[in-house]
Design a protein around this motif. Structure first.
Motif, short mmCIF file in Angstrom:
data_model
loop_
_atom_site.label_atom_id
_atom_site.label_comp_id
_atom_site.label_asym_id
_atom_site.label_seq_id
_atom_site.Cartn_x
_atom_site.Cartn_y
_atom_site.Cartn_z
N ALA A 88 -1.60 15.50 -3.38
CA ALA A 88 -1.65 14.09 -2.97
C ALA A 88 -2.84 13.39 -3.62
O ALA A 88 -2.72 12.25 -4.10
CB ALA A 88 -1.71 13.99 -1.45
N GLU A 89 -3.98 14.05 -3.64
CA GLU A 89 -5.18 13.46 -4.25
C GLU A 89 -5.01 13.25 -5.75
O GLU A 89 -5.50 12.27 -6.31
CB GLU A 89 -6.41 14.34 -3.98
N GLN A 90 -4.31 14.16 -6.41
CA GLN A 90 -4.08 14.02 -7.85
C GLN A 90 -3.19 12.81 -8.13
O GLN A 90 -3.44 12.06 -9.08
CB GLN A 90 -3.45 15.30 -8.41
N VAL A 91 -2.18 12.58 -7.30
CA VAL A 91 -1.34 11.39 -7.46
C VAL A 91 -2.19 10.14 -7.27
O VAL A 91 -2.10 9.19 -8.06
CB VAL A 91 -0.15 11.43 -6.47
N LYS A 92 -3.02 10.13 -6.24
CA LYS A 92 -3.91 8.98 -6.00
C LYS A 92 -4.83 8.76 -7.21
O LYS A 92 -5.02 7.63 -7.65
CB LYS A 92 -4.73 9.21 -4.74
N ARG A 93 -5.37 9.83 -7.74
CA ARG A 93 -6.27 9.73 -8.89
C ARG A 93 -5.57 9.05 -10.07
O ARG A 93 -6.13 8.15 -10.70
CB ARG A 93 -6.75 11.14 -9.28
N TYR A 94 -4.35 9.47 -10.36
CA TYR A 94 -3.63 8.86 -11.48
C TYR A 94 -3.28 7.41 -11.20
O TYR A 94 -3.35 6.57 -12.09
CB TYR A 94 -2.38 9.67 -11.84
N LEU A 95 -2.91 7.09 -9.97
CA LEU A 95 -2.63 5.69 -9.65
C LEU A 95 -3.86 4.82 -9.85
O LEU A 95 -3.75 3.69 -10.33
CB LEU A 95 -2.09 5.56 -8.22
N THR A 96 -5.04 5.35 -9.52
CA THR A 96 -6.25 4.56 -9.74
C THR A 96 -6.55 4.43 -11.23
O THR A 96 -7.00 3.37 -11.68
CB THR A 96 -7.47 5.14 -8.98
N VAL A 97 -6.29 5.48 -12.00
CA VAL A 97 -6.45 5.39 -13.45
C VAL A 97 -5.54 4.30 -14.01
O VAL A 97 -5.91 3.57 -14.93
CB VAL A 97 -6.15 6.76 -14.13
N PHE A 98 -4.35 4.17 -13.43
CA PHE A 98 -3.39 3.16 -13.88
C PHE A 98 -3.63 1.79 -13.26
O PHE A 98 -2.80 0.90 -13.40
CB PHE A 98 -1.96 3.62 -13.61
N THR A 116 0.85 -1.18 0.00
CA THR A 116 0.00 0.00 0.00
C THR A 116 0.89 1.25 0.00
O THR A 116 2.10 1.16 0.26
CB THR A 116 -0.94 0.03 1.22
N LEU A 117 0.28 2.39 -0.29
CA LEU A 117 1.02 3.64 -0.36
C LEU A 117 0.40 4.69 0.54
O LEU A 117 -0.82 4.73 0.70
CB LEU A 117 1.02 4.18 -1.80
N VAL A 118 1.25 5.55 1.08
CA VAL A 118 0.81 6.76 1.76
C VAL A 118 1.42 7.92 0.98
O VAL A 118 2.65 8.04 0.89
CB VAL A 118 1.25 6.81 3.23
N VAL A 119 0.57 8.75 0.39
CA VAL A 119 1.01 9.89 -0.41
C VAL A 119 0.82 11.15 0.42
O VAL A 119 -0.29 11.47 0.84
CB VAL A 119 0.19 10.01 -1.72
N THR A 120 1.92 11.87 0.65
CA THR A 120 1.88 13.11 1.43
C THR A 120 2.16 14.28 0.51
O THR A 120 3.19 14.32 -0.16
CB THR A 120 2.93 13.07 2.56
N GLY A 121 1.24 15.24 0.50
CA GLY A 121 1.41 16.44 -0.30
C GLY A 121 2.14 17.52 0.47
O GLY A 121 1.95 17.67 1.69
N HIS A 122 3.00 18.26 -0.24
CA HIS A 122 3.79 19.34 0.34
C HIS A 122 3.61 20.60 -0.50
O HIS A 122 3.31 20.52 -1.69
CB HIS A 122 5.28 18.99 0.34
N ALA A 123 3.84 21.74 0.12
CA ALA A 123 3.80 23.03 -0.58
C ALA A 123 5.02 23.85 -0.19
O ALA A 123 5.65 23.58 0.83
CB ALA A 123 2.52 23.79 -0.21
N ASP A 124 5.34 24.86 -0.99
CA ASP A 124 6.40 25.78 -0.58
C ASP A 124 5.81 26.82 0.36
O ASP A 124 4.62 26.76 0.70
CB ASP A 124 7.12 26.38 -1.79
#
Length: 142
Positions: free
Chosen positions: A74-84, A50-58
């Motif tokens: 982070a949600e966008q990364v999750k979205r693409y992983l589900t597409v894949f 499983t993965l834990v995706v943590t989003g960061h900002a400047d």
């Protein structure tokens, strides 16, 4: 077990390089999209990971805005992983806003490096102290 560790390390390396974002954006850069697709291909053969995706900002923007922007990344990364082909149950997202910069400073290069996602690869065969969440310097930035 060694094979699992190699797979975890490979996925970790793929997902924690070229993972930066443009200013005020949650759009995935094309190079990182390729890494996401490749990691998803490997993950499909290892359904126990499983993965834990943590989003960061400047540091530009208010703390509240940066928290929301980092979560959107982070949600966008999750979205693409589900597409894949990775089920959403295998990917957890969270945001730390601008509270955990990779580097301190105000230069454009530092800000770019801090606009990122960081990804932990979790294996049920390891306890939380041995999951792959280490600060490897891959290509100069994580």
């Amino acid at each position: 077990l060694r094979s699992d560790l190699n797979v975890v390390a490979e996925i970790y390396a793929l997902l924690n390089i070229d993972n930066q974002f443009a200013v005020d954006s949650a759009e995935i850069n094309p190079k990182y999209m390729g890494h996401l697709a490749e990691a998803a291909y490997i993950l499909r053969d290892h359904p126990n990971l499983t993965l834990v995706v943590t989003g960061h900002a400047d540091v530009t923007g208010s703390p509240d805005y940066n928290q929301k922007l980092a979560q959107a990344r982070a949600e966008q990364v999750k979205r693409y992983l589900t597409v894949f082909g990775i089920t959403s149950e295998r990917v957890t997202t969270k945001s730390v806003g601008d509270s955990l910069p990779l580097y301190e400073g105000e230069t454009p290069a530092v800000r770019l490096t801090n606009r990122r996602v960081s990804i932990e690869v979790i294996s049920p065969n390891s306890d939380s102290d041995t999951s792959v969440n280490r600060n490897l310097s891959v290509g100069g930035a994580l």
